[in-house]
Scaffold this active site. Structure first.
Site, PDB file in Angstrom:
ATOM      1  N   TYR A  99       0.816  -1.220   0.000  1.00 20.69           N
ATOM      2  CA  TYR A  99       0.000   0.000   0.000  1.00 20.69           C
ATOM      3  C   TYR A  99       0.847   1.266   0.000  1.00 20.69           C
ATOM      4  CZ  TYR A  99      -4.026  -2.914   0.109  1.00 20.69           C
ATOM      5  OH  TYR A  99      -4.966  -3.831  -0.267  1.00 20.69           O
ATOM      6  N   GLN A 154     -15.363   1.455  -6.950  1.00 21.34           N
ATOM      7  CA  GLN A 154     -14.603   0.367  -6.328  1.00 21.34           C
ATOM      8  C   GLN A 154     -13.149   0.792  -6.171  1.00 21.34           C
ATOM      9  OE1 GLN A 154     -15.800  -3.665  -8.215  1.00 21.34           O
ATOM     10  NE2 GLN A 154     -16.436  -2.104  -9.665  1.00 21.34           N
ATOM     11  N   ASN A 155     -12.818   1.953  -6.729  1.00 19.67           N
ATOM     12  CA  ASN A 155     -11.413   2.382  -6.718  1.00 19.67           C
ATOM     13  C   ASN A 155     -11.046   3.006  -5.381  1.00 19.67           C
ATOM     14  OD1 ASN A 155     -11.521   1.547  -9.315  1.00 19.67           O
ATOM     15  ND2 ASN A 155     -11.580   3.603 -10.210  1.00 19.67           N
ATOM     16  N   VAL A 156      -9.808   2.800  -4.995  1.00 16.35           N
ATOM     17  CA  VAL A 156      -9.336   3.363  -3.729  1.00 16.35           C
ATOM     18  C   VAL A 156      -8.532   4.638  -3.970  1.00 16.35           C
ATOM     19  CG1 VAL A 156      -9.408   1.120  -2.568  1.00 16.35           C
ATOM     20  CG2 VAL A 156      -7.280   1.848  -3.692  1.00 16.35           C
ATOM     21  N   HIS A 183     -14.813   0.104  -1.683  1.00 15.36           N
ATOM     22  CA  HIS A 183     -13.664  -0.739  -1.325  1.00 15.36           C
ATOM     23  C   HIS A 183     -12.600   0.013  -0.528  1.00 15.36           C
ATOM     24  CE1 HIS A 183     -14.686  -3.802  -4.767  1.00 15.36           C
ATOM     25  NE2 HIS A 183     -15.525  -3.840  -3.760  1.00 15.36           N
ATOM     26  N   THR A 201     -15.158  -1.881 -15.211  1.00 14.73           N
ATOM     27  CA  THR A 201     -14.996  -2.908 -14.182  1.00 14.73           C
ATOM     28  C   THR A 201     -15.281  -4.269 -14.803  1.00 14.73           C
ATOM     29  OG1 THR A 201     -15.784  -3.752 -12.052  1.00 14.73           O
ATOM     30  CG2 THR A 201     -17.321  -2.352 -13.287  1.00 14.73           C
ATOM     31  N   ALA A 231     -12.850   4.839 -21.331  1.00 12.20           N
ATOM     32  CA  ALA A 231     -13.734   5.731 -20.568  1.00 12.20           C
ATOM     33  C   ALA A 231     -13.452   7.199 -20.893  1.00 12.20           C
ATOM     34  CB  ALA A 231     -13.565   5.473 -19.072  1.00 12.20           C
TER      35      ALA A 231
HETATM   36  N1  APR Z   1     -11.534   2.619 -20.118  1.00 11.54           N
HETATM   37  C1  APR Z   1     -12.537   1.784 -19.736  1.00 11.54           C
HETATM   38  N2  APR Z   1     -12.336   0.542 -19.299  1.00 11.54           N
HETATM   39  C2  APR Z   1     -11.071   0.121 -19.227  1.00 11.54           C
HETATM   40  C3  APR Z   1      -9.962   0.921 -19.592  1.00 11.54           C
HETATM   41  C4  APR Z   1     -10.250   2.229 -20.067  1.00 11.54           C
HETATM   42  N3  APR Z   1      -9.287   3.062 -20.454  1.00 11.54           N
HETATM   43  N4  APR Z   1      -8.836   0.203 -19.388  1.00 11.54           N
HETATM   44  C5  APR Z   1      -9.215  -0.993 -18.905  1.00 11.54           C
HETATM   45  N5  APR Z   1     -10.568  -1.054 -18.801  1.00 11.54           N
HETATM   46  C6  APR Z   1     -11.401  -2.147 -18.306  1.00 11.54           C
HETATM   47  C7  APR Z   1     -10.844  -3.528 -18.511  1.00 11.54           C
HETATM   48  O1  APR Z   1     -11.248  -4.005 -19.770  1.00 11.54           O
HETATM   49  C8  APR Z   1     -11.475  -4.313 -17.373  1.00 11.54           C
HETATM   50  O2  APR Z   1     -12.709  -4.856 -17.771  1.00 11.54           O
HETATM   51  O3  APR Z   1     -11.508  -1.983 -16.913  1.00 11.54           O
HETATM   52  C9  APR Z   1     -11.738  -3.248 -16.297  1.00 11.54           C
HETATM   53  C10 APR Z   1     -10.840  -3.356 -15.098  1.00 11.54           C
HETATM   54  O4  APR Z   1     -11.095  -4.572 -14.453  1.00 11.54           O
HETATM   55  P1  APR Z   1     -10.331  -5.003 -13.139  1.00 11.54           P
HETATM   56  O5  APR Z   1      -8.862  -4.826 -13.320  1.00 11.54           O
HETATM   57  O6  APR Z   1     -10.818  -6.367 -12.823  1.00 11.54           O
HETATM   58  O7  APR Z   1     -10.781  -3.957 -12.049  1.00 11.54           O
HETATM   59  P2  APR Z   1     -12.120  -3.884 -11.201  1.00 11.54           P
HETATM   60  O8  APR Z   1     -13.252  -4.533 -11.935  1.00 11.54           O
HETATM   61  O9  APR Z   1     -12.281  -2.476 -10.769  1.00 11.54           O
HETATM   62  O10 APR Z   1     -11.764  -4.776  -9.944  1.00 11.54           O
HETATM   63  C11 APR Z   1     -12.740  -4.905  -8.947  1.00 11.54           C
HETATM   64  O11 APR Z   1     -11.289  -6.254  -7.622  1.00 11.54           O
HETATM   65  O12 APR Z   1      -9.128  -6.610  -6.891  1.00 11.54           O
HETATM   66  C12 APR Z   1     -10.380  -6.149  -6.550  1.00 11.54           C
HETATM   67  O13 APR Z   1     -10.969  -4.611  -4.865  1.00 11.54           O
HETATM   68  C13 APR Z   1     -10.342  -4.699  -6.119  1.00 11.54           C
HETATM   69  O14 APR Z   1     -11.859  -2.898  -6.616  1.00 11.54           O
HETATM   70  C14 APR Z   1     -11.173  -4.003  -7.162  1.00 11.54           C
HETATM   71  C15 APR Z   1     -12.103  -5.104  -7.618  1.00 11.54           C
END
Ligand code: APR
Length: 241
Positions: free
Chosen positions: A60, A95-97, A113, A183, A231
């Protein structure tokens, strides 16, 4: 393509790591979920903190140091602009920190989160509230609460219950538009929220759900519309007044 909103629409937004990707924050599944050859699931757990607190704090501390170098992108700003237009008809659960939504001007948001720039006492019985904390150098030892226990990051680890779930569910239930951004749709309960919209729609309510992101999420079938793209490139036009 633009999101048409009526004066009666109430918008619930759920964001994940993808919204911060263009700011330079690595997504979880991007790095194969690995940090220094450790699975993130092995570092971000209460068990890891109980047995290897130095390792967990180092993880962290690095993320804090990195988060200090990033800035919001047009995706964060488009959501803040939408909130400015809608006021209380807007609600954001991230969900982002990281703190990039706040940095872009969002105020009606919850960090389900947790928050990278907050810590709290690791003893659930300690009555000290979570506090703002941007320290990232623990070479003099790990931080301790006045009660004697270690302080911990104010992060929801695997196996822990996300924050604000009651408020979040209430807002999903009153929303007419559910917008989900960046996500992968694999981590619950966040990934299950769209199911509430799908259920309400099946019961005849006039509600819509839209996903915006680079690729189809695991729960894509539950959305009415999937818009593929970055995004920061899609949202400014999609959410334009
Ligand atoms: N714009 C939009 N989407 C994007 C971009 C972008 N520029 N870059 C990547 N992505 C998408 C990817 O295709 C993927 O589907 O964002 C998503 C990110 O997925 P993850 O890495 O799995 O992240 P997230 O879904 O936020 O994870 C959820 O998992 O590890 C835990 O607690 C942690 O909050 C987190 C949770």
């Amino acid at each position: 393509m633009r999101l048409d909103l009526a004066p009666t629409d109430d918008v619930f937004v759920l964001t994940g790591a993808g919204i911060s990707a263009e700011s330079g924050v690595a997504t979880f599944r991007d790095a194969n979920g690995l940090w220094e050859n450790h699975k993130v699931e092995e570092v971000a757990t209460p068990e890891a903190f109980a047995t290897q607190p130095v390792l967990v704090w180092r993880f962290y501390a690095q993320r804090r140091a990195q988060a200090k170098t990033v800035a919001p992108n047009p995706g964060h700003r488009a959501l803040a602009a939408l909130e400015a237009r809608l006021g209380d008809r807007f609600y954001l659960a991230t969900q982002n920190v990281d703190n990039l939504h706040e940095a872009a001007g969002s105020t009606r948001l919850v960090h389900m989160h947790g928050e990278l720039f907050k810590s709290r006492c690791s003893d659930p019985a300690c009555d000290r509230a979570p506090f703002v904390d941007d320290r990232s150098d623990f070479s003099d030892g790990l931080p301790r609460c006045a009660c004697g226990e270690l302080e911990r990051p104010h992060i929801v680890w695997f196996g822990e219950m996300p924050f604000e779930m009651h408020a979040i569910k209430r807002r999903v239930q009153r929303a007419t538009v559910f917008l989900c951004v960046g996500t992968s749709g694999v981590v619950y309960p966040a990934a299950g929220l769209v199911g509430e919209m799908a259920y309400r729609k099946s019961m005849g309510e006039r509600v819509r759900s839209i996903y915006v992101g680079l690729e189809r999420p695991a729960n894509a079938a539950q959305f009415d519309q999937v818009v593929l793209g970055k995004a920061g490139e899609v949202l400014p036009g999609f959410l334009a007044a």
